[in-house]
Write a protein that holds these residues in place. Structure first.
Motif, PDB file in Angstrom:
ATOM      1  N   UNK A  13       4.802  -8.615  -4.171  1.00 11.07           N
ATOM      2  CA  UNK A  13       4.237  -8.567  -2.820  1.00 11.07           C
ATOM      3  C   UNK A  13       5.028  -7.648  -1.892  1.00 11.07           C
ATOM      4  N   UNK A  14       5.909  -6.838  -2.437  1.00 12.06           N
ATOM      5  CA  UNK A  14       6.745  -5.949  -1.629  1.00 12.06           C
ATOM      6  C   UNK A  14       5.913  -5.004  -0.761  1.00 12.06           C
ATOM      7  N   UNK A  15       4.699  -4.686  -1.185  1.00 12.10           N
ATOM      8  CA  UNK A  15       3.836  -3.763  -0.428  1.00 12.10           C
ATOM      9  C   UNK A  15       3.507  -4.309   0.961  1.00 12.10           C
ATOM     10  N   UNK A  16       3.536  -5.631   1.134  1.00  8.47           N
ATOM     11  CA  UNK A  16       3.141  -6.233   2.413  1.00  8.47           C
ATOM     12  C   UNK A  16       4.020  -5.753   3.565  1.00  8.47           C
ATOM     13  N   UNK A  17       5.297  -5.517   3.303  1.00  7.46           N
ATOM     14  CA  UNK A  17       6.193  -5.050   4.371  1.00  7.46           C
ATOM     15  C   UNK A  17       5.927  -3.594   4.730  1.00  7.46           C
ATOM     16  N   UNK A  18       5.225  -2.855   3.865  1.00 11.14           N
ATOM     17  CA  UNK A  18       4.913  -1.449   4.096  1.00 11.14           C
ATOM     18  C   UNK A  18       3.507  -1.246   4.658  1.00 11.14           C
ATOM     19  N   UNK A  19       2.727  -2.320   4.729  1.00 10.28           N
ATOM     20  CA  UNK A  19       1.314  -2.212   5.101  1.00 10.28           C
ATOM     21  C   UNK A  19       1.128  -1.770   6.548  1.00 10.28           C
ATOM     22  N   UNK A  20       0.203  -0.824   6.732  1.00 10.19           N
ATOM     23  CA  UNK A  20      -0.157  -0.342   8.066  1.00 10.19           C
ATOM     24  C   UNK A  20      -1.273  -1.192   8.666  1.00 10.19           C
ATOM     25  N   UNK A  21      -2.066  -1.815   7.771  1.00 10.30           N
ATOM     26  CA  UNK A  21      -3.263  -2.514   8.217  1.00 10.30           C
ATOM     27  C   UNK A  21      -3.612  -3.595   7.206  1.00 10.30           C
ATOM     28  N   UNK A  22      -4.203  -4.694   7.691  1.00 10.19           N
ATOM     29  CA  UNK A  22      -4.685  -5.769   6.832  1.00 10.19           C
ATOM     30  C   UNK A  22      -6.061  -6.171   7.332  1.00 10.19           C
ATOM     31  N   UNK A  23      -7.044  -6.260   6.418  1.00 13.30           N
ATOM     32  CA  UNK A  23      -8.419  -6.572   6.796  1.00 13.30           C
ATOM     33  C   UNK A  23      -9.006  -7.569   5.805  1.00 13.30           C
ATOM     34  N   UNK A  24      -9.744  -8.545   6.301  1.00 10.41           N
ATOM     35  CA  UNK A  24     -10.464  -9.487   5.440  1.00 10.41           C
ATOM     36  C   UNK A  24     -11.776  -8.838   5.034  1.00 10.41           C
ATOM     37  N   UNK A  82     -26.306 -11.709  -5.599  1.00  3.36           N
ATOM     38  CA  UNK A  82     -26.073 -12.425  -6.848  1.00  3.36           C
ATOM     39  C   UNK A  82     -24.805 -13.259  -6.688  1.00  3.36           C
ATOM     40  N   UNK A  83     -24.672 -14.339  -7.485  1.00  4.55           N
ATOM     41  CA  UNK A  83     -23.403 -15.067  -7.451  1.00  4.55           C
ATOM     42  C   UNK A  83     -22.322 -14.194  -8.080  1.00  4.55           C
ATOM     43  N   UNK A  84     -21.169 -14.228  -7.716  1.00  4.46           N
ATOM     44  CA  UNK A  84     -20.402 -14.962  -6.742  1.00  4.46           C
ATOM     45  C   UNK A  84     -19.944 -13.972  -5.667  1.00  4.46           C
ATOM     46  N   UNK A  85     -19.799 -14.456  -4.443  1.00  5.40           N
ATOM     47  CA  UNK A  85     -19.307 -13.617  -3.352  1.00  5.40           C
ATOM     48  C   UNK A  85     -17.802 -13.387  -3.542  1.00  5.40           C
ATOM     49  N   UNK A  86     -17.380 -12.145  -3.327  1.00  5.40           N
ATOM     50  CA  UNK A  86     -15.966 -11.764  -3.416  1.00  5.40           C
ATOM     51  C   UNK A  86     -15.331 -11.923  -2.035  1.00  5.40           C
ATOM     52  N   UNK A  87     -14.187 -12.580  -2.011  1.00  8.19           N
ATOM     53  CA  UNK A  87     -13.426 -12.793  -0.778  1.00  8.19           C
ATOM     54  C   UNK A  87     -12.012 -12.270  -1.038  1.00  8.19           C
ATOM     55  N   UNK A  88     -11.563 -11.341  -0.187  1.00  7.41           N
ATOM     56  CA  UNK A  88     -10.243 -10.740  -0.413  1.00  7.41           C
ATOM     57  C   UNK A  88      -9.654 -10.233   0.893  1.00  7.41           C
ATOM     58  N   UNK A  89      -8.339 -10.011   0.869  1.00 13.74           N
ATOM     59  CA  UNK A  89      -7.643  -9.340   1.959  1.00 13.74           C
ATOM     60  C   UNK A  89      -7.205  -7.986   1.449  1.00 13.74           C
ATOM     61  N   UNK A  90      -7.440  -6.964   2.259  1.00 12.71           N
ATOM     62  CA  UNK A  90      -7.051  -5.603   1.885  1.00 12.71           C
ATOM     63  C   UNK A  90      -5.905  -5.134   2.768  1.00 12.71           C
ATOM     64  N   UNK A  91      -4.870  -4.650   2.103  1.00  9.58           N
ATOM     65  CA  UNK A  91      -3.714  -4.059   2.775  1.00  9.58           C
ATOM     66  C   UNK A  91      -3.753  -2.556   2.533  1.00  9.58           C
ATOM     67  N   UNK A  92      -3.505  -1.780   3.550  1.00  9.71           N
ATOM     68  CA  UNK A  92      -3.441  -0.328   3.411  1.00  9.71           C
ATOM     69  C   UNK A  92      -1.989   0.109   3.540  1.00  9.71           C
ATOM     70  N   UNK A  93      -1.523   0.825   2.499  1.00 12.16           N
ATOM     71  CA  UNK A  93      -0.126   1.261   2.443  1.00 12.16           C
ATOM     72  C   UNK A  93      -0.087   2.762   2.197  1.00 12.16           C
ATOM     73  N   UNK A  94       0.555   3.482   3.094  1.00 10.89           N
ATOM     74  CA  UNK A  94       0.696   4.934   2.936  1.00 10.89           C
ATOM     75  C   UNK A  94       1.950   5.227   2.124  1.00 10.89           C
ATOM     76  N   UNK A  95       1.768   6.026   1.068  1.00  7.77           N
ATOM     77  CA  UNK A  95       2.883   6.479   0.240  1.00  7.77           C
ATOM     78  C   UNK A  95       2.773   7.997   0.161  1.00  7.77           C
ATOM     79  N   UNK A  96       3.661   8.662   0.881  1.00  6.60           N
ATOM     80  CA  UNK A  96       3.621  10.133   1.036  1.00  6.60           C
ATOM     81  C   UNK A  96       2.245  10.540   1.567  1.00  6.60           C
ATOM     82  N   UNK A  97       1.479  11.373   0.803  1.00  8.62           N
ATOM     83  CA  UNK A  97       0.191  11.881   1.288  1.00  8.62           C
ATOM     84  C   UNK A  97      -1.007  11.023   0.888  1.00  8.62           C
ATOM     85  N   UNK A  98      -0.763   9.872   0.290  1.00  7.18           N
ATOM     86  CA  UNK A  98      -1.848   9.028  -0.195  1.00  7.18           C
ATOM     87  C   UNK A  98      -1.809   7.645   0.446  1.00  7.18           C
TER      88      UNK A  98
END
Length: 158
Positions: A13-24, A82-98
């Motif tokens: 979960x180390x990416x969480x400290x680098x995240x610029x944004x989090x969206x449900x 269709x079944x099943x609905x996907x539920x997730x949290x998305x974190x956006x992490x910038x690493x250099x140019x990506x």
């Protein structure tokens, strides 16, 4: 409209400290045919309708068309999915140019965390952060459309 993308499992979960944004994100599929999928998504307070074509043989690229739609329309369309609905949290992490998009799944897909990176070409190089694990590009069971039909908990034995 061709999407070039690579997918990876995430080993910490180390990416969480680098995240610029989090969206449900809540999403469902109106169609999960292998030659095309039609997805409805609520991302924060916005709705989207997306059509994706079949992946290339190596799983790196496929046609993608996406249009923003009204949130109320997206909520109504989710009821037809269709079944099943996907539920997730998305974190956006910038690493250099990506930018990596890291999805932490809930519900029947809990325990799964996937990182995706979109590229300009199939041969484009990028820096791999320490939290990036095994590559699963082209492994169909990791596609969201398949996770809605056969969730992670079923095939992973959780």
């Amino acid at each position: 409209m061709i999407e070039i993308e690579r997918k990876f499992l995430v080993n910490s979960n180390a990416f969480k400290t680098e995240a610029l944004k989090k969206t449900r994100i809540i999403q469902g599929f109106l169609n999960t045919d292998k030659s095309r999928t039609v997805r409805v998504r609520l991302k924060g307070d916005k709705g989207f309708l997306t059509i994706k074509g079949m992946s290339s043989k190596n799983g790196l690229s496929r046609f993608e068309w996406e249009k923003e739609i009204d949130k109320i329309d997206a909520e109504a369309l989710l009821k037809l999915c269709e079944p099943t609905i996907i539920d997730k949290e998305r974190y956006e992490v910038k690493v250099k140019n990506h930018t990596f998009e890291i999805d932490i799944f809930f519900g029947d897909n809990e325990g799964l965390t996937i990182a995706e990176i979109e590229l300009e070409s199939e041969n484009e190089t990028f820096e791999k952060p320490s939290w990036l694990g095994e590559e699963v590009t082209g492994q169909i069971q990791y596609y969201n459309s398949q996770l809605s039909k056969k969730p992670f908990k079923i095939w992973h034995g959780i």
